[in-house]
Write a protein that holds these residues in place. Structure first.
Motif, short mmCIF file in Angstrom:
data_model
loop_
_atom_site.label_atom_id
_atom_site.label_comp_id
_atom_site.label_asym_id
_atom_site.label_seq_id
_atom_site.Cartn_x
_atom_site.Cartn_y
_atom_site.Cartn_z
N ARG A 1 -26.63 63.24 -27.61
CA ARG A 1 -26.52 62.11 -26.83
C ARG A 1 -27.46 60.86 -27.43
O ARG A 1 -26.94 59.75 -27.53
CB ARG A 1 -26.80 62.45 -25.44
CG ARG A 1 -26.51 61.35 -24.53
CD ARG A 1 -26.63 61.75 -23.31
NE ARG A 1 -25.77 62.84 -22.55
CZ ARG A 1 -25.35 63.41 -21.57
NH1 ARG A 1 -25.98 62.87 -20.57
NH2 ARG A 1 -24.33 64.24 -21.46
N LEU A 2 -28.87 61.19 -27.52
CA LEU A 2 -29.54 60.44 -28.01
C LEU A 2 -29.52 59.74 -29.14
O LEU A 2 -29.40 58.51 -29.52
CB LEU A 2 -31.14 60.85 -27.97
CG LEU A 2 -32.14 59.94 -28.26
CD1 LEU A 2 -32.33 58.52 -27.19
CD2 LEU A 2 -33.53 60.72 -28.15
N GLY A 3 -28.90 60.55 -30.13
CA GLY A 3 -28.56 60.17 -31.53
C GLY A 3 -27.29 59.21 -31.53
O GLY A 3 -27.38 58.26 -32.24
N ALA A 4 -26.46 59.57 -30.69
CA ALA A 4 -25.19 58.74 -30.49
C ALA A 4 -25.65 57.07 -30.16
O ALA A 4 -24.99 56.32 -30.55
CB ALA A 4 -23.92 59.39 -29.53
N LEU A 5 -26.39 57.25 -28.99
CA LEU A 5 -26.70 55.88 -28.82
C LEU A 5 -27.51 55.21 -29.51
O LEU A 5 -27.40 53.87 -29.87
CB LEU A 5 -27.60 56.27 -27.15
CG LEU A 5 -28.23 54.91 -26.60
CD1 LEU A 5 -27.08 54.23 -26.09
CD2 LEU A 5 -29.21 55.33 -25.54
N ALA A 6 -28.56 55.87 -30.51
CA ALA A 6 -29.47 55.47 -31.23
C ALA A 6 -28.35 54.83 -32.49
O ALA A 6 -28.46 53.92 -33.21
CB ALA A 6 -30.45 56.41 -31.98
N LEU A 7 -27.24 55.64 -32.75
CA LEU A 7 -26.30 55.35 -33.99
C LEU A 7 -25.70 53.89 -33.41
O LEU A 7 -25.45 52.97 -34.24
CB LEU A 7 -25.35 56.36 -34.11
CG LEU A 7 -24.30 55.89 -35.30
CD1 LEU A 7 -25.12 55.75 -36.46
CD2 LEU A 7 -23.33 57.28 -35.49
#
Length: 136
Positions: free
Chosen positions: A66-72
């Motif tokens: 979830r955090l990675g998708a937001l960061a992406l």
């Protein structure tokens, strides 16, 4: 730990790549173009900002989907703004995102086991246990 270290490594890898390619920035090639940022004299390809954003996004993706998708999503938006303000060509930011992501992802494959062991060993130190223990 790797999200930060991988980002720093990606920027270090990018510096010689940018110097080797030596692509002038859009505002250097087109001096009359409107730019929304201060003009710099460093190279355009690949974008340092995009390299950092791509590496950070992959590093955070390793921690949390979830955090990675937001960061992406934030990385892609930031990369697009670098084109919008006239600091880079589109291929500069795409290459930067891909280079940063590749360095962080491949680097993790190389350091995952030793880094995991190191963190495990550090967590057993009394001073670290006190820092990580819940407050009562």
């Amino acid at each position: 730990m790797w999200a930060g270290a991988g980002t720093l490594l990606a920027v270090a890898v990018n510096q010689p790549v940018a110097a080797l390619v030596a692509e002038a920035r859009p505002y250097a090639v087109h001096p009359a173009a409107l730019t929304l940022v201060d003009r710099t004299t460093d190279w355009s390809f690949p974008s340092d900002h995009s390299v950092m954003a791509g590496a950070a996004a992959v590093g955070l993706l390793l921690v949390s989907r979830r955090l990675g998708a937001l960061a992406l999503a934030a990385a892609v938006l930031m990369a697009a703004t670098r084109v919008y303000v006239g600091a880079h060509y589109p291929h500069d930011v795409v290459a930067g995102l891909l280079l940063g992501a590749a360095v962080a992802g491949l680097g993790w494959l190389l350091v995952r086991l030793p880094l995991t062991r190191l963190v495990g060993a550090l967590r057993t130190l009394p001073v670290i246990e006190r820092v990580l223990s819940p407050v009562t």
